[in-house]
Design a protein around this motif. Structure first.
Motif, PDB file in Angstrom:
ATOM      1  N   ILE A 109       0.829  -1.199   0.000  1.00  0.00           N
ATOM      2  CA  ILE A 109       0.000   0.000   0.000  1.00  0.00           C
ATOM      3  C   ILE A 109       0.868   1.256   0.000  1.00  0.00           C
ATOM      4  O   ILE A 109       0.681   2.169  -0.819  1.00  0.00           O
ATOM      5  CB  ILE A 109      -0.930  -0.002   1.220  1.00  0.00           C
TER       6      ILE A 109
ATOM      7  N   GLU B 156       2.738   1.680  -3.285  1.00  0.00           N
ATOM      8  CA  GLU B 156       1.858   2.185  -4.338  1.00  0.00           C
ATOM      9  C   GLU B 156       1.587   3.674  -4.162  1.00  0.00           C
ATOM     10  O   GLU B 156       1.548   4.434  -5.131  1.00  0.00           O
ATOM     11  CB  GLU B 156       0.538   1.410  -4.338  1.00  0.00           C
TER      12      GLU B 156
ATOM     13  N   TYR C  61      -6.387   0.533   9.379  1.00  0.00           N
ATOM     14  CA  TYR C  61      -6.849  -0.627   8.620  1.00  0.00           C
ATOM     15  C   TYR C  61      -7.572  -1.675   9.456  1.00  0.00           C
ATOM     16  O   TYR C  61      -8.275  -2.522   8.901  1.00  0.00           O
ATOM     17  CB  TYR C  61      -5.664  -1.288   7.908  1.00  0.00           C
TER      18      TYR C  61
ATOM     19  N   SER D 281      -8.084   4.424  -4.776  1.00  0.00           N
ATOM     20  CA  SER D 281      -8.253   2.970  -4.695  1.00  0.00           C
ATOM     21  C   SER D 281      -8.030   2.463  -3.283  1.00  0.00           C
ATOM     22  O   SER D 281      -8.711   1.538  -2.825  1.00  0.00           O
ATOM     23  CB  SER D 281      -7.304   2.270  -5.663  1.00  0.00           C
ATOM     24  N   HIS D 282      -7.101   3.083  -2.566  1.00  0.00           N
ATOM     25  CA  HIS D 282      -6.824   2.608  -1.211  1.00  0.00           C
ATOM     26  C   HIS D 282      -7.827   3.123  -0.188  1.00  0.00           C
ATOM     27  O   HIS D 282      -7.944   2.546   0.897  1.00  0.00           O
ATOM     28  CB  HIS D 282      -5.396   2.956  -0.809  1.00  0.00           C
TER      29      HIS D 282
ATOM     30  N   PHE E  34      -9.913   0.321  -0.330  1.00  0.00           N
ATOM     31  CA  PHE E  34      -9.304  -0.820   0.352  1.00  0.00           C
ATOM     32  C   PHE E  34      -9.414  -0.689   1.871  1.00  0.00           C
ATOM     33  O   PHE E  34      -9.625  -1.690   2.575  1.00  0.00           O
ATOM     34  CB  PHE E  34      -7.839  -0.948  -0.062  1.00  0.00           C
TER      35      PHE E  34
END
Length: 593
Positions: free
Chosen positions: A112, A115, A173, A312-313, A316
Motif C-alpha cells: 500500500i 503504491e 486498517y 483505490s486505497h 481498500f
C-alpha cells in the motif's frame, strides 16, 4: 495486427496504417466494412533492419508478441504456483484465523505504501516514458539515471517514515471494536514487513527499465525466488519450538522474527536478482541530479497516478475494516480467494499486457490510432475467450477448491468451506477485472493518467456505500461474500466506463466483433458450467466432505474447461486460434518423442 495470420513467419509481419486513418479517428467500424480488417490494416513485408536505437535491446529485440507473452506465461505460471504453495503452507502452519488475518493485513501494508509513493507510476507510466527516451542520442541512459536517483531518494525516505508510524497504519486498517482483531500482532509484524517498501520499489523500477528494453524474462522469474524464500521461512517457522504469543505480543518472540524477517528477505532477493540482468544490457547506474524537462512531464503523470492510488486505497481501507468487523478469518478468506481469483489473470493476462505495453506505447507515441485500437481490440477478445470459461468453472468448483486444499494442518472445514464459497462469488469479476487492467494500460500508453483516476473515483464511489451495506445487513459469517460481490460489481462499472471513455477518445473499438465473440464464449461457457454441475451430483455423498471435494475438483474442472474450449476450437473462433496452435504444437512435439 492481422487476426488471420498468413502462412509465413510472424516475424515478417509489419503493421501499416490503413487509408481509414485520418487526422482524428476512423469514422467507420472496421467490422462492418466490406473488406476484412486485416486486408486493409496490414501487409506482409520484410522486416527492416534494427536501428541503432533498438538494436541489442536484449532478449525481446526481435521476438513476436506471442513468443514474448508465451515465455512470460510460463514464468508467471511457475510464480503463481510457487506463491500459492507458500500461501497454502501459511494456512497450514498458522491456520486461517486471527494470526493469518494479522499477517495478511501487515504484509499488505508495504504494498500500500509503495503504491502511494511510486508503485502505480512505475508500473504504468515509466515504461511509456522510457520507451520514448530511447530516441535520445544516448538511448535514454541519462533520463533513466535521473529516474532511478529520484526514485531511490523518495523510496528510502518513505520507508523510514512508514516504519516509524506503523501503529497508525494498524489503527487505520483494523477495526479495533471487533473482538476478533489483534492490533498488537498486526503492528509487530508491520515493523518487520514495512522495510519491504524500498525493495518493492527497486524491483518495480528495474523491471520497468528492463521491460522498456524488451527484456521480460528476469522480472517474470524473480518472484519465483521470493516464493522459494518465503516457503523456506514458513518451514523454519513450523520447526521453531513454541507458539506465537498473542497476549501479550513480544517483538523478541522467535516465531514472530522468523515470520517477519524471512518474508522481507524474500522481497530483497526478488529485487537483487534483477541487478545482473540490468548490467548485461550495458546499463550502468550513477547518481544524476541534474534537471531534465521531461521529469516535469513525469511529475504531472505521477500526480494523477498518486490520485488513482489514493482513491483505490480509500476503498481498500473500507474493505479491510468491514472484513475485520466480521467473523474471524474474513480477511484471510478474502485474501486467499482474491489470490485464486487473480491466478488465471496473473498467468495469462499479465504476460499479455507486459508484452503489449511497449508496443502500445510506441503506437501512441507515433499517433498510430489504428494500431493502438487493433492491439486493444485483440487483447479484449482474447481475454474474453480465455477468462469467461474460467469464470464459469470457478463459480462451480469454488467450494471444492476451498475444502480440498485448505483443510490441511490447522485449517478447519468451516473456514475452508467459507473460503471456497468466497472464491465462487469472485468469479463474476474476473473478465471485468482483466478488461479494466487492459483499458488503464491504453490510457497510460497515451500519457493520460487523469482518466484512470477518474474511473477509479467512480468505481470507489459505487463500492463504498455497498460495502457499508454489507457490514450493516449481513451477519459476520456472510460479510466476506458480500464484500467479494461488491468487488466484482466495481470492476463491471469500471470496465463499462472505460470502454465508453476509450470510444470517445479513439473512435470505433471494433465493439460489434467483441460483442459477438463474447456471446459465443458465454454460451459455450454456460454449457460447460452446466456439465460440471451435473458431474458434481454424480459424486456419492458417502465419500464425505473432504474426500468428495477431492473427487469433484478434478472432474468438474476438466469437464468445465474441456466443453467450452472444445466448442471454441470446433467453431474455429479466430481469437482462440493462438491457444489451439500452441496446444497442437506441444502435442506434436510430445508425439515426435
Amino acid at each position: 495486427m492481422a487476426e488471420h495470420p498468413p502462412p509465413v513467419d510472424d516475424e515478417a509481419t509489419v503493421f501499416l496504417p490503413s487509408e481509414l486513418r485520418g487526422p482524428h479517428w476512423p469514422t467507420r467500424d472496421p467490422d462492418v466494412s466490406r473488406r476484412p480488417y486485416d486486408e486493409f490494416a496490414t501487409q506482409i513485408v520484410a522486416r527492416p533492419p534494427a536501428s541503432p536505437v533498438t538494436a541489442g535491446r536484449g532478449e525481446g529485440a526481435g521476438s513476436s508478441l506471442a513468443r514474448s507473452s508465451g515465455r512470460m506465461a510460463v514464468a508467471s505460471t511457475v510464480s503463481r504456483i510457487t506463491g500459492f504453495v507458500a500461501k497454502l503452507l501459511l494456512a497450514a502452519v498458522v491456520g486461517t484465523g486471527v494470526v493469518n488475518d494479522s499477517f495478511t493485513v501487515a504484509n499488505t501494508l508495504p504494498n500500500i505504501v509503495f503504491e502511494l509513493l511510486f508503485g502505480g507510476v512505475l508500473a504504468s507510466v515509466v515504461v511509456p516514458l522510457l520507451v520514448r527516451s530511447q530516441d535520445d542520442p544516448d538511448g535514454g541512459r541519462a533520463y533513466t539515471q535521473r529516474l532511478i536517483t529520484m526514485a531511490l531518494v523518495l523510496l528510502t525516505a518513505g520507508t523510514a517514515v512508514a516504519v516509524a508510524i506503523a501503529p497508525l497504519f494498524t489503527a487505520v486498517y483494523v477495526d479495533k471494536s471487533a473482538a476478533t482483531a489483534n492490533p498488537g500482532l498486526t503492528t509487530a509484524l508491520a515493523y518487520l514487513l514495512l522495510p519491504q517498501i524500498l525493495f518493492y520499489g527497486l524491483f518495480a523500477l528495474l523491471s520497468a527499465i528492463l521491460n522498456a528494453q524488451n527484456v521480460f524474462g528476469p522480472p517474470a522469474w524473480a518472484p519465483v525466488l521470493n516464493n522459494i524464500v518465503v516457503t523456506g521461512t514458513l518451514v523454519v517457522f513450523a520447526v521453531v519450538p513454541g507458539e506465537l504469543t498473542l497476549d501479550p505480543v513480544r517483538m523478541s518472540d522467535p516465531k514472530l522474527l522468523v515470520l517477519g524477517l524471512g518474508t522481507t528477505l524474500g522481497i530483497v532477493v526478488q529485487a537483487a536478482v534483477l541487478i545482473p540482468a540490468l548490467l548485461r544490457t550495458g546499463f550502468r547506474f550513477r547518481w544524476r541530479w541534474g534537471f531534465d524537462p521531461r521529469i516535469k512531464e513525469f511529475g504531472g503523470l505521477a500526480a494523477w497516478i498518486l490520485g488513482y492510488v489514493v482513491v483505490s486505497h480509500v476503498g481498500f481501507v473500507v474493505t479491510t475494516r468491514v472484513l475485520t468487523h466480521g467473523s474471524t478469518g474474513g480477511v484471510t478468506a478474502y485474501s486467499y480467494a482474491s489470490l485464486l481469483f487473480q491466478l488465471p489473470y496473473g498467468i495469462l493476462g499479465v504476460s499479455l499486457l507486459t508484452a503489449l505495453m511497449p508496443r502500445m506505447s510506441r503506437a501512441a507515441a507515433d499517433g498510430d490510432t489504428v494500431a493502438l485500437v487493433g492491439d486493444l481490440s485483440l487483447a479484449s477478445r482474447v481475454s474474453t475467450v480465455l477468462f469467461v470459461p474460467i469464470s464459469a468453472v470457478l463459480a462451480v468448483v469454488g467450494t471444492p477448491v476451498g475444502i480440498a486444499i485448505f483443510t490441511w494442518g490447522r485449517g478447519t472445514l468451516e473456514d475452508a468451506e467459507r473460503l471456497g464459497q468466497t472464491l465462487a462469488v469472485s468469479a463474476v469479476g474476473l473478465l471485468p477485472f482483466a478488461l479494466v487492467m487492459l483499458q488503464l494500460r491504453v490510457f497510460y500508453a497515451m500519457k493520460d493518467a487523469r482518466t484512470p483516476t477518474l474511473i477509479m473515483l467512480v468505481m470507489t464511489a459505487v463500492k463504498i456505500p455497498l460495502l457499508l451495506l454489507c457490514r450493516g445487513l449481513l451477519d459476520g459469517e456472510h460479510v466476506v461474500y458480500g464484500v467479494m460481490l461488491v468487488n466484482g460489481a466495481g470492476f463491471i462499472v469500471g470496465a463499462v466506463l472505460g470502454q465508453v471513455w476509450l470510444w470517445v477518445r479513439l473512435g470505433h473499438l471494433r465493439s460489434k466483433r467483441s460483442l459477438r465473440v463474447g456471446l459465443i464464449t458465454l454460451g459455450a461457457s454456460a454449457l460447460g458450467g452446466g456439465v460440471a454441475v451435473l458431474a458434481g451430483y454424480a459424486v456419492p455423498g458417502s465419500l464425505g466432505e473432504i474426500a468428495g471435494a477431492w473427487v469433484k475438483l478434478p472432474v468438474q474442472t476438466l469437464l468445465g474447461m474441456a466443453v467450452p474450449f472444445g466448442l471454441l476450437a470446433v467453431l474455429k473462433l479466430p481469437e482462440f486460434t493462438p491457444v489451439t496452435r500452441r496446444v497442437g504444437g506441444l502435442l506434436r512435439r510430445f508425439a515426435a518423442r
